[in-house]
Design a protein around this motif. Structure first.
Motif, PDB file in Angstrom:
ATOM      1  N   CYS A  20    -128.874  -6.017 -21.019  1.00 58.60           N
ATOM      2  CA  CYS A  20    -130.307  -6.243 -21.224  1.00 58.60           C
ATOM      3  C   CYS A  20    -131.107  -4.956 -21.374  1.00 58.60           C
ATOM      4  CB  CYS A  20    -130.878  -7.063 -20.068  1.00 58.60           C
ATOM      5  SG  CYS A  20    -130.106  -8.680 -19.875  1.00 58.60           S
ATOM      6  N   ARG A  21    -130.450  -3.820 -21.303  1.00 55.14           N
ATOM      7  CA  ARG A  21    -131.161  -2.540 -21.313  1.00 55.14           C
ATOM      8  C   ARG A  21    -131.967  -2.330 -22.592  1.00 55.14           C
ATOM      9  NH1 ARG A  21    -130.931   1.860 -18.311  1.00 55.14           N
ATOM     10  NH2 ARG A  21    -129.110   1.065 -17.192  1.00 55.14           N
ATOM     11  N   SER A  22    -131.429  -2.722 -23.748  1.00 57.37           N
ATOM     12  CA  SER A  22    -132.072  -2.382 -25.019  1.00 57.37           C
ATOM     13  C   SER A  22    -132.863  -3.522 -25.645  1.00 57.37           C
ATOM     14  CB  SER A  22    -131.011  -1.902 -26.015  1.00 57.37           C
ATOM     15  OG  SER A  22    -130.060  -2.924 -26.261  1.00 57.37           O
ATOM     16  N   ILE A  23    -132.962  -4.677 -24.976  1.00 55.67           N
ATOM     17  CA  ILE A  23    -133.661  -5.807 -25.591  1.00 55.67           C
ATOM     18  C   ILE A  23    -135.167  -5.712 -25.358  1.00 55.67           C
ATOM     19  CG2 ILE A  23    -131.649  -7.281 -25.305  1.00 55.67           C
ATOM     20  CD1 ILE A  23    -133.116  -8.712 -23.038  1.00 55.67           C
ATOM     21  N   GLY A  24    -135.935  -6.390 -26.215  1.00 48.43           N
ATOM     22  CA  GLY A  24    -137.384  -6.428 -26.083  1.00 48.43           C
ATOM     23  C   GLY A  24    -137.827  -7.713 -25.421  1.00 48.43           C
ATOM     24  N   PRO A  25    -138.715  -8.479 -26.081  1.00 50.20           N
ATOM     25  CA  PRO A  25    -139.188  -9.735 -25.500  1.00 50.20           C
ATOM     26  C   PRO A  25    -138.019 -10.639 -25.116  1.00 50.20           C
ATOM     27  CG  PRO A  25    -140.463  -9.182 -27.445  1.00 50.20           C
ATOM     28  CD  PRO A  25    -139.337  -8.206 -27.399  1.00 50.20           C
ATOM     29  N   ASN A  26    -138.109 -11.250 -23.935  1.00 52.28           N
ATOM     30  CA  ASN A  26    -136.979 -12.046 -23.480  1.00 52.28           C
ATOM     31  C   ASN A  26    -137.424 -13.138 -22.507  1.00 52.28           C
ATOM     32  OD1 ASN A  26    -136.280 -10.989 -20.478  1.00 52.28           O
ATOM     33  ND2 ASN A  26    -137.083  -9.311 -21.725  1.00 52.28           N
ATOM     34  N   ILE A  27    -136.548 -14.122 -22.345  1.00 54.76           N
ATOM     35  CA  ILE A  27    -136.759 -15.226 -21.413  1.00 54.76           C
ATOM     36  C   ILE A  27    -135.599 -15.259 -20.429  1.00 54.76           C
ATOM     37  CG2 ILE A  27    -136.855 -17.729 -21.160  1.00 54.76           C
ATOM     38  CD1 ILE A  27    -138.140 -17.880 -23.889  1.00 54.76           C
ATOM     39  N   ILE A  28    -135.934 -15.334 -19.148  1.00 53.84           N
ATOM     40  CA  ILE A  28    -134.926 -15.576 -18.115  1.00 53.84           C
ATOM     41  C   ILE A  28    -135.072 -17.027 -17.675  1.00 53.84           C
ATOM     42  CG2 ILE A  28    -134.248 -15.083 -15.737  1.00 53.84           C
ATOM     43  CD1 ILE A  28    -134.823 -12.214 -16.154  1.00 53.84           C
ATOM     44  N   ILE A  29    -133.964 -17.743 -17.644  1.00 55.36           N
ATOM     45  CA  ILE A  29    -133.992 -19.148 -17.223  1.00 55.36           C
ATOM     46  C   ILE A  29    -132.862 -19.370 -16.224  1.00 55.36           C
ATOM     47  CG2 ILE A  29    -132.581 -19.901 -19.195  1.00 55.36           C
ATOM     48  CD1 ILE A  29    -134.314 -22.505 -19.136  1.00 55.36           C
ATOM     49  N   ILE A  37    -135.000 -26.278 -12.793  1.00 60.60           N
ATOM     50  CA  ILE A  37    -134.834 -25.342 -13.904  1.00 60.60           C
ATOM     51  C   ILE A  37    -136.134 -24.577 -14.067  1.00 60.60           C
ATOM     52  CG2 ILE A  37    -134.390 -25.107 -16.373  1.00 60.60           C
ATOM     53  CD1 ILE A  37    -132.745 -27.652 -16.236  1.00 60.60           C
ATOM     54  N   PHE A  38    -136.057 -23.252 -14.039  1.00 61.06           N
ATOM     55  CA  PHE A  38    -137.251 -22.422 -13.996  1.00 61.06           C
ATOM     56  C   PHE A  38    -136.936 -21.035 -14.545  1.00 61.06           C
ATOM     57  CE2 PHE A  38    -134.801 -22.230 -10.134  1.00 61.06           C
ATOM     58  CZ  PHE A  38    -134.651 -20.868  -9.905  1.00 61.06           C
ATOM     59  N   GLY A  39    -137.964 -20.208 -14.656  1.00 59.25           N
ATOM     60  CA  GLY A  39    -137.729 -18.850 -15.141  1.00 59.25           C
ATOM     61  C   GLY A  39    -139.023 -18.165 -15.518  1.00 59.25           C
ATOM     62  N   GLY A  40    -138.910 -17.195 -16.438  1.00 62.05           N
ATOM     63  CA  GLY A  40    -140.091 -16.443 -16.845  1.00 62.05           C
ATOM     64  C   GLY A  40    -139.889 -15.768 -18.189  1.00 62.05           C
ATOM     65  N   TYR A  41    -140.999 -15.407 -18.799  1.00 60.72           N
ATOM     66  CA  TYR A  41    -141.003 -14.721 -20.096  1.00 60.72           C
ATOM     67  C   TYR A  41    -141.761 -13.408 -19.968  1.00 60.72           C
ATOM     68  CZ  TYR A  41    -142.715 -13.345 -24.704  1.00 60.72           C
ATOM     69  OH  TYR A  41    -143.047 -12.629 -25.826  1.00 60.72           O
ATOM     70  N   THR A  42    -141.263 -12.376 -20.598  1.00 62.70           N
ATOM     71  CA  THR A  42    -141.990 -11.118 -20.693  1.00 62.70           C
ATOM     72  C   THR A  42    -141.844 -10.572 -22.103  1.00 62.70           C
ATOM     73  OG1 THR A  42    -142.133  -8.832 -19.904  1.00 62.70           O
ATOM     74  CG2 THR A  42    -139.978  -9.874 -19.784  1.00 62.70           C
ATOM     75  N   SER A  43    -142.905  -9.986 -22.628  1.00 59.92           N
ATOM     76  CA  SER A  43    -142.914  -9.551 -24.026  1.00 59.92           C
ATOM     77  C   SER A  43    -142.351  -8.147 -24.225  1.00 59.92           C
ATOM     78  CB  SER A  43    -144.347  -9.597 -24.579  1.00 59.92           C
ATOM     79  OG  SER A  43    -145.200  -8.732 -23.839  1.00 59.92           O
ATOM     80  N   CYS A  44    -141.822  -7.523 -23.182  1.00 60.08           N
ATOM     81  CA  CYS A  44    -141.241  -6.188 -23.350  1.00 60.08           C
ATOM     82  C   CYS A  44    -139.978  -6.042 -22.505  1.00 60.08           C
ATOM     83  CB  CYS A  44    -142.264  -5.098 -23.015  1.00 60.08           C
ATOM     84  SG  CYS A  44    -142.759  -5.060 -21.288  1.00 60.08           S
ATOM     85  N   SER A  45    -139.360  -4.876 -22.596  1.00 60.85           N
ATOM     86  CA  SER A  45    -138.092  -4.614 -21.935  1.00 60.85           C
ATOM     87  C   SER A  45    -138.225  -4.638 -20.412  1.00 60.85           C
ATOM     88  CB  SER A  45    -137.579  -3.232 -22.372  1.00 60.85           C
ATOM     89  OG  SER A  45    -136.555  -2.765 -21.518  1.00 60.85           O
TER      90      SER A  45
END
Length: 287
Positions: A20-29, A37-45
């Protein structure tokens, strides 16, 4: 795009950081043993700490009557990559954590409120700060859209989540109300997506140069169409007539460029072209 999976890659902080070091926007679920079932979204690394957009969510489970979204408070820190794993809202290793994952022992902690908004009547499950075990955790990178050719209208499921927590009459009453709101929300969301697609199409059309717009009369109705549309079937006679070289250089009548031909000059050219059916020629004459 799936980047990390505790099931496929093992529950490992080192593996999470590597993938996950080099990815940008991502979702953790994530999913726990009780089916939440839950998680979060962030628009940056995860190696940055202030995202333009971030939120937490809960989709379903024992503590979720309907899907929940927890928005980031203005001016608050969205997330941090701690020594044990990803954490939403933490301003330090263990301070002000709203959702924290410990990849060393497969646990998570919900304590929403410091950095993310808590809706009214939220179950204590999301605010009491108790560590629990998760059974699965996945990270997805959010990739840019590849354009209209790949776009499809998002269609909501036909029914909302089934309510089963209360007595049958209460369940039925809540389900009826929830389904009605769900249907309205689904309809509005689809309309918004459709409008966005139409807006993009109009903007794309308007952005072209005037010289790329062709005026046609179809059965007495004038329409404007982009030259690229007329060239959609590349091997057709119509497409060849609007090819760049012919469109700009070919001449007819008294050496007038095709782009400036009059209706009579067009019909005159069609009459001389043996490749065009008589029926097509007649339609040009009529219109």
């Amino acid at each position: 795009k799936l980047v990390y999976s505790s099931t496929l890659n093992g529950c490992s902080l080192a593996t999470f950081q590597e993938k996950c070091r080099s990815i940008g926007p991502n979702i953790i679920i994530a999913k726990d043993a009780e089916g939440n079932i839950f998680g979060g979204y962030t628009s940056c690394s995860w190696w940055q700490t202030h995202a333009d957009k971030a939120f937490l969510f809960a989709l379903r489970g024992n503590y979720v009557v309907s899907p929940l979204k927890f928005d980031l408070k203005a001016g608050r820190q969205s997330h941090i990559n701690t020594s044990s794993g990803p954490s939403f809202g933490s301003t330090g290793q263990y301070v002000n954590t709203d959702l924290r994952f410990n990849l060393n022992n497969s646990t998570f902690l919900f304590c929403i409120g410091a950095n993310y908004e808590v809706p009214l009547m939220t179950n204590p499950f999301f605010t009491n700060g108790t560590y629990r075990n998760y059974s699965q955790l996945e990270v997805y990178e959010v990739l840019p859209s590849r354009g209209r050719a790949d776009e499809k209208l998002f269609v909501f499921p036909q029914t909302a989540l089934k309510i089963t927590k209360f007595t049958p009459p209460i369940n039925e009453a809540i389900q009826s109300r929830w389904q009605a709101m769900y249907n309205v929300d689904a309809s509005q969301s689809n309309l918004e997506i459709s409008f966005a697609n139409e807006e993009e199409m109009i903007a794309s059309f308007a952005a072209g140069e005037n010289k790329d717009t062709v005026l046609l009369s179809l059965s007495g109705t004038d329409i404007a169409v982009k030259r690229s549309t007329l060239q959609f079937c590349e091997e057709s006679t119509l497409a060849r007539q609007f090819d760049d070289k012919i469109w700009k250089n070919q001449t007819g009548g008294k050496h007038t460029p095709i782009s400036k031909w009059t209706a009579k000059e067009v019909i005159s050219w069609i009459d001389r072209n043996d490749d065009i059916d008589d029926e097509v020629v007649q339609r040009f004459r009529e219109n």
